[in-house]
Design an enzyme around this catalytic site. Structure first.
Site, PDB file in Angstrom:
ATOM      1  N   SER A  13       0.907  -1.213   0.131  1.00 22.41           N
ATOM      2  CA  SER A  13      -0.077   0.076  -0.182  1.00 22.41           C
ATOM      3  C   SER A  13       0.749   1.226  -0.181  1.00 22.41           C
ATOM      4  O   SER A  13       0.464   2.409   0.613  1.00 22.41           O
ATOM      5  CB  SER A  13      -0.933  -0.203   1.225  1.00 22.41           C
ATOM      6  OG  SER A  13      -0.190  -0.395   2.320  1.00 22.41           O
ATOM      7  N   ALA A  46       9.789   8.431   2.678  1.00 23.02           N
ATOM      8  CA  ALA A  46      10.378   9.342   1.777  1.00 23.02           C
ATOM      9  C   ALA A  46      10.421  11.101   2.090  1.00 23.02           C
ATOM     10  O   ALA A  46       9.399  11.408   2.383  1.00 23.02           O
ATOM     11  CB  ALA A  46       9.797   9.158   0.351  1.00 23.02           C
ATOM     12  N   GLN A  47      11.585  11.295   2.087  1.00 23.21           N
ATOM     13  CA  GLN A  47      11.866  12.922   2.297  1.00 23.21           C
ATOM     14  C   GLN A  47      11.773  13.702   1.191  1.00 23.21           C
ATOM     15  O   GLN A  47      11.131  14.519   0.953  1.00 23.21           O
ATOM     16  CB  GLN A  47      12.906  12.896   3.386  1.00 23.21           C
ATOM     17  CG  GLN A  47      12.720  12.218   4.700  1.00 23.21           C
ATOM     18  CD  GLN A  47      14.138  12.337   5.678  1.00 23.21           C
ATOM     19  OE1 GLN A  47      15.006  13.061   5.112  1.00 23.21           O
ATOM     20  NE2 GLN A  47      13.968  12.073   6.921  1.00 23.21           N
ATOM     21  N   ARG A 285      25.217   8.762  -5.161  1.00 26.43           N
ATOM     22  CA  ARG A 285      25.126   8.483  -3.678  1.00 26.43           C
ATOM     23  C   ARG A 285      26.143   7.100  -3.279  1.00 26.43           C
ATOM     24  O   ARG A 285      26.940   6.992  -2.512  1.00 26.43           O
ATOM     25  CB  ARG A 285      23.671   7.454  -3.689  1.00 26.43           C
ATOM     26  CG  ARG A 285      23.180   8.030  -2.453  1.00 26.43           C
ATOM     27  CD  ARG A 285      21.576   7.562  -2.418  1.00 26.43           C
ATOM     28  NE  ARG A 285      20.786   8.572  -2.368  1.00 26.43           N
ATOM     29  CZ  ARG A 285      19.582   8.654  -2.402  1.00 26.43           C
ATOM     30  NH1 ARG A 285      18.872   7.551  -2.632  1.00 26.43           N
ATOM     31  NH2 ARG A 285      18.830   9.577  -2.386  1.00 26.43           N
ATOM     32  N   HIS A 346      19.510   1.305   2.177  1.00 26.59           N
ATOM     33  CA  HIS A 346      18.538   2.322   1.945  1.00 26.59           C
ATOM     34  C   HIS A 346      17.760   1.848   0.600  1.00 26.59           C
ATOM     35  O   HIS A 346      16.403   2.191   0.672  1.00 26.59           O
ATOM     36  CB  HIS A 346      19.086   3.640   1.280  1.00 26.59           C
ATOM     37  CG  HIS A 346      17.985   4.799   1.203  1.00 26.59           C
ATOM     38  ND1 HIS A 346      17.191   5.218   1.992  1.00 26.59           N
ATOM     39  CD2 HIS A 346      17.907   5.473  -0.071  1.00 26.59           C
ATOM     40  CE1 HIS A 346      16.299   6.173   1.467  1.00 26.59           C
ATOM     41  NE2 HIS A 346      16.484   6.261   0.083  1.00 26.59           N
ATOM     42  N   ARG A 381      20.785   3.685  -8.179  1.00 24.12           N
ATOM     43  CA  ARG A 381      19.452   4.729  -8.561  1.00 24.12           C
ATOM     44  C   ARG A 381      19.835   6.054  -8.284  1.00 24.12           C
ATOM     45  O   ARG A 381      20.713   6.659  -7.429  1.00 24.12           O
ATOM     46  CB  ARG A 381      18.355   4.233  -7.644  1.00 24.12           C
ATOM     47  CG  ARG A 381      17.203   5.230  -7.675  1.00 24.12           C
ATOM     48  CD  ARG A 381      16.158   4.589  -6.911  1.00 24.12           C
ATOM     49  NE  ARG A 381      16.530   4.929  -5.527  1.00 24.12           N
ATOM     50  CZ  ARG A 381      16.486   6.072  -4.676  1.00 24.12           C
ATOM     51  NH1 ARG A 381      15.669   6.868  -5.191  1.00 24.12           N
ATOM     52  NH2 ARG A 381      16.565   6.043  -3.445  1.00 24.12           N
ATOM     53  N   SER A 386      12.949   7.152  -7.450  1.00 20.28           N
ATOM     54  CA  SER A 386      11.998   5.958  -7.122  1.00 20.28           C
ATOM     55  C   SER A 386      10.581   6.301  -7.150  1.00 20.28           C
ATOM     56  O   SER A 386      10.193   5.345  -7.584  1.00 20.28           O
ATOM     57  CB  SER A 386      12.514   5.533  -5.674  1.00 20.28           C
ATOM     58  OG  SER A 386      12.646   6.501  -4.894  1.00 20.28           O
ATOM     59  N   LEU A 387      10.133   7.291  -6.391  1.00 21.12           N
ATOM     60  CA  LEU A 387       8.854   7.618  -6.521  1.00 21.12           C
ATOM     61  C   LEU A 387       8.396   7.857  -7.909  1.00 21.12           C
ATOM     62  O   LEU A 387       7.162   7.343  -8.358  1.00 21.12           O
ATOM     63  CB  LEU A 387       8.510   8.820  -5.909  1.00 21.12           C
ATOM     64  CG  LEU A 387       8.724   8.838  -4.203  1.00 21.12           C
ATOM     65  CD1 LEU A 387       8.622  10.069  -3.476  1.00 21.12           C
ATOM     66  CD2 LEU A 387       7.852   7.810  -3.377  1.00 21.12           C
TER      67      LEU A 387
HETATM   68  C1  SIN Z   1      16.609  11.502   0.628  1.00 23.99           C
HETATM   69  O1  SIN Z   1      15.822  12.367   0.692  1.00 23.99           O
HETATM   70  O2  SIN Z   1      17.923  11.989   0.673  1.00 23.99           O
HETATM   71  C2  SIN Z   1      16.045  10.161  -0.171  1.00 23.99           C
HETATM   72  C3  SIN Z   1      15.728  10.416  -1.525  1.00 23.99           C
HETATM   73  C4  SIN Z   1      15.815   9.146  -2.206  1.00 23.99           C
HETATM   74  O3  SIN Z   1      15.962   8.103  -1.724  1.00 23.99           O
HETATM   75  O4  SIN Z   1      15.569   9.287  -3.438  1.00 23.99           O
END
Ligand code: SIN
Length: 533
Positions: A13, A46-47, A285, A346, A381, A386-387
């Protein structure tokens, strides 16, 4: 056993599951199954935001290039192109569903766009520093309002039901066995279409930014059903999770570095210039994570620091309210003190192999979101893709389902003999479960982490295989217990990660092998694992 029939079963969900449900709701009865509460998922945490090209000076080509550079040569170019070009339409869907992305205070007709690692332009839409929660809340509200969507919480899917006599060439899915964790009952859900949207598997690692629900369930279900699972070696470690004994899984968004945050070592000195002199803190990253890992190993320190104190205090509080408040709760005022941070598991870049419609090897079984391997992320990624992937692929899956629904409904799938699972009481054995959970997570962190060697991986495989054998020998029946079932999923997924890592004898993206430190230019795009029946 209770049998429940619907048109579509969606397992999970988060953004992938709920956006697919909202698309399918006019085509029939949608059942969304989720093993905890509806918002207990990675989307809610998610931020940063959602990357999308919306402005004229911010071309599709640049987003495509940034995605491919971050993916270190393994992205599927057609999929990258599809996701990036379809992004703007999908952002419109989110707006229609009620997501209010932040506007630019100087020009409220435009969105406020931010920068994250690996992006050459500001293109990340966000809602403060709690974008995922804002998206999840809006979608839950729309789903709850819909008379054709049933959201069933505390329902754990534990086995896909395949057509009787299924062979790997002709297999179809008929439904799924589920444990109702509140009533302690097994139920059977049947539908012409099943979609797995269960997220990733960060809980396979001792330290992770992921929610407790990220135990790789959907990947385990698809593997057991014979689907190909790809690129499991590519575990993305986020460079900056809060380092504090009481903080569990708390992410310090990459957007802080996008707004000018600087990484400092234990001596208070910047260090990124040694590892990526051009992009510094905004390198992709995998590079920033390995730089921190190296600094920690060389100094013996327990954490590094992220310093955002050069920004005006009011701005920090307004732009990052959630991070500001949470750190303050732990005694850290981010407007005046550097934040102690460490990397943590992550995101899973691999998963259930799908085509451009989100379809798995089983034609009426779909996989969307982090549990899927679409080819977008390659070996690493790009932040905030991702979203975007989740919302684009839920639409792709919807299009294919709409097109083929009559066909799926026509298939009169022969059900296998339904098993009435044996249910055991395990009160006295709980300690074995928690013990194995802890061991797996420690093995993965120590031996299958940011920097690996073949020897470490072989050792990890031996140990995990032993635990898996023990689980099979002792707990092969079905238990009405979430921890046991998650341990089964997690141990299988951990084994898949190690096996994939052993297949890739090169260093690329998030997979860094000390004894194979270079890229192999005869690379395979995918490392594949598939169950032999
Ligand atoms: C973040 O806010 O650093 C994570 C964003 C993400 O994983 O794409």
């Amino acid at each position: 056993m209770e049998i429940i029939k619907g048109d579509f079963i969606i397992i999970g969900s988060g953004l992938a599951g709920l956006s697919l449900a909202l698309k399918l709701k006019n085509l029939g009865e949608v059942i969304v199954l989720t093993k905890k509460r509806v918002f207990d998922n990675a989307t809610s945490l998610a931020q940063g935001g959602i990357a999308c090209v919306l402005e004229e000076d911010n071309h599709f080509d640049l987003h495509r290039r940034d995605t491919e550079i971050a993916g270190d040569g393994l992205c599927d170019p057609e999929i990258v192109d599809l996701v990036i070009k379809k992004g703007p339409e999908r952002i419109k869907d989110l707006l229609e569903w009620g997501v209010n992305f932040d506007r630019d205070p100087e020009n409220p007709k435009r969105f406020h766009l931010t920068l994250e690692g690996g992006h050459s332009r500001k293109r990340v839409l966000h809602v403060g520093d709690y974008t995922g929660r804002a998206i999840e809340n809006a979608l839950i509200q729309r789903a709850v309002e819909s008379p054709t969507i049933s959201l069933l919480e505390n329902h754990l899917a534990f086995e896909l039901i395949l057509e009787k006599g299924c062979s790997s060439d002709t297999c179809r899915v008929a439904g799924v066995y589920v444990i109702d964790l509140i009533k302690s009952q097994i139920k059977l859900f049947l539908a012409p279409v099943v979609a797995i949207c269960t997220g990733g598997a960060g809980k396979a690692y001792l330290y992770t930014s992921n929610p407790d629900t990220a135990t790789g369930d959907g990947i385990a279900l698809a593997y057991e059903a014979g689907c190909r699972i790809a690129n499991m070696e590519f575990i993305q470690f986020h460079p900056t999770c809060l380092y504090h004994p009481k903080a569990k899984n708390f992410l310090i968004s990459e957007a802080l570095r996008g707004e000018g945050g600087v990484l400092l070592n234990a001596e208070g000195k910047p260090f990124m210039h040694k590892y990526d002199p051009v992009r510094l803190e905004l390198a992709p990253r995998d590079i920033v994570t390995r730089a921190i890992d190296m600094e920690l190993k060389q100094s013996g320190a327990e954490c590094v620091y992220l310093d955002i104190t050069s920004l005006p205090s009011d701005y920090v509080k307004r732009r990052f309210p959630h991070i500001y408040e949470t750190c303050l709760k732990y005694g850290i005022d981010i407007t005046s003190q550097p934040i102690p941070v460490v990397p943590a598991a992550h995101y899973l870049c691999g998963g259930i192999l799908t085509n451009c419609w989100g379809q798995t090897d089983i034609p009426n079984l779909f996989a969307v979101g982090e549990c899927a391997c679409t080819g977008l992320h390659g070996a690493n990624r790009l932040a905030s893709n991702s979203l975007l992937e989740a919302v684009v692929f839920s639409h792709q899956a919807y299009l294919r389902i709409k097109e083929d629904l009559a066909l799926y409904k026509e298939w009169s799938i022969r059900l296998p003999t339904l098993k009435e699972p044996i249910i055991m009481d395990i009160k006295e054995e709980k300690v074995f479960i928690s013990h194995n959970w802890d061991i797996i997570r420690k093995i993965m962190w120590d031996l299958v982490g940011i920097v690996r060697t073949t020897k470490m991986l072989e050792f990890a495989l031996k140990r995990i295989s032993l635990i898996r054998r023990e689980i099979e020998e002792n707990w092969n029946s079905v238990y009405l217990d979430l921890d046991v079932m998650e341990l089964k999923f997690l141990s299988l997924v951990a084994e898949l990660i190690v096996k994939s890592a052993l297949q890739r004898r090169e260093s690329r993206g998030t997979h860094y092998l000390l004894d194979y430190p270079k890229k192999d230019y005869n690379y395979q795009r995918y490392t594949i694992l598939q169950k032999n029946f």
